[in-house]
Design a protein around this motif. Structure first.
Motif: not given
Length: 327
Positions: A70-71, A85-86, A104-106, A110-112
């Motif tokens: 997904i990332d 959106a995930v 989210k940490t993995r 993408l989280s940034r």
């Protein structure tokens, strides 16, 4: 949690204000009766702005690399200028009820990204690890203007059916040489998947991945003649074939949107969702009924010790429930 006026939620979500979107999702997830009524009012106001996103479910056996995939996919979509959106559904902790995997940490890259939004959410013990409010959260993300909503599940049990009933496209990640112990899960996946992607097709695993691809294609030819999903290989770690995976998904959904099939399926899903909520409500009302609460323990004991049949005991419980509230 202190609730805000309906207009504050509506305007904040429509403006894609991340803090307000997060608060709206928290409102949706709340079990407080007052919050639930407010949440439904917010959703009703936002309904006209929903439906614009492509909804993609992503599942697979544990260890297949869903978060890494997904990332990679999310980064590809962001690169295309799409807002992503995930909704990452974690197994719930039996102690605290909170998320324990920390998706989210993995998804570090993408989280940034400013165009991406990741919402980890505990499953709260619901069917197959799919959070009860995931559908409504999906609608909020659409109202906020996201182009693609990815729903990641824990990938075990009956979650495949639940996810397939809420998305437009169901993608399943598999591993080469996963072993015969997973055949039961694979069977259900094969019957529902729109695409099967053999992940980790890199290095020494390339030959095994291609062999697995051929085996799945052969199995699908027998199980679903005339309606075979795409079977491909990819490597999320090396970012290999991710672009082709998305291209196949997008092409399929664009064709279905043009033909009206996509809208037709979504309407059917909405009705299924309504009946699912009715069933959930009836189950909750059944367990909360004073007559059922009074009869239940004794009948459970009789059934467990062989003094009564399950059928007769079930009829007695239903009779108590249908007779109305006790005075």
């Amino acid at each position: 949690m202190k609730a805000l006026p309906v207009e504050a939620y509506v305007e904040g979500v429509r403006a894609n204000e991340r803090a307000m979107l997060a608060r709206a999702i928290t409102l949706i997830e709340s079990e407080h009766p007052k919050h639930e009524a407010l949440a439904q009012e917010v959703l009703t106001r936002l309904l006209p702005y929903t439906g614009g996103a492509l909804r993609v479910g992503i599942s697979g056996v544990p260890g297949v690399g869903k978060s890494t995939f997904i990332d990679a996919l999310g980064m590809h979509l962001v690169g295309l200028g799409k807002r992503v959106a995930v909704l990452a559904i974690d197994p719930s902790s039996t102690v605290s009820g909170g998320s324990i995997l920390g998706d989210k940490t993995r998804m570090a890259r993408l989280s940034r990204e400013s165009l991406a939004y990741i919402r980890p959410s505990p499953s709260s013990g619901t069917l197959g690890g799919v959070a009860r409010k995931t559908r409504e959260t999906l609608l909020l993300c659409e109202a906020a203007g996201f182009d693609v909503v990815l729903v990641e599940t824990v990938g075990v049990g009956q979650s495949e059916t639940v996810v397939a009933d809420m998305v437009d496209f169901y993608l399943v990640l598999m591993l080469a040489g996963a072993g015969d112990e997973l055949q039961g899960i694979k069977r259900g996946i094969l019957e529902l998947a729109d695409m099967i992607a053999i992940n980790k097709a890199d290095g020494d695993n390339m030959v095994r991945a291609e062999r697995a691809r051929a085996e799945y294609r052969a199995a699908l030819h027998l199980m679903r003649p005339g309606a075979e999903p795409v079977v491909t290989t990819c490597s999320a770690l090396e970012n290999s074939n991710i672009e082709q995976v998305w291209s196949s998904i997008e092409k399929r959904l664009e064709t279905e949107r043009a033909s009206g099939e996509l809208e037709k399926r979504r309407r059917v899903q909405q009705v299924q969702w309504m009946w699912s909520m009715i069933e959930d409500g009836l189950r909750a009302a059944l367990h909360a009924h004073p007559g059922v609460a009074e009869l239940g323990p004794a009948l459970e004991r009789d059934v467990r010790e062989g003094r009564a049949t399950p059928t007769l005991s079930a009829r007695r419980i239903l009779g108590a429930f249908l007779s109305g509230p006790r005075t």
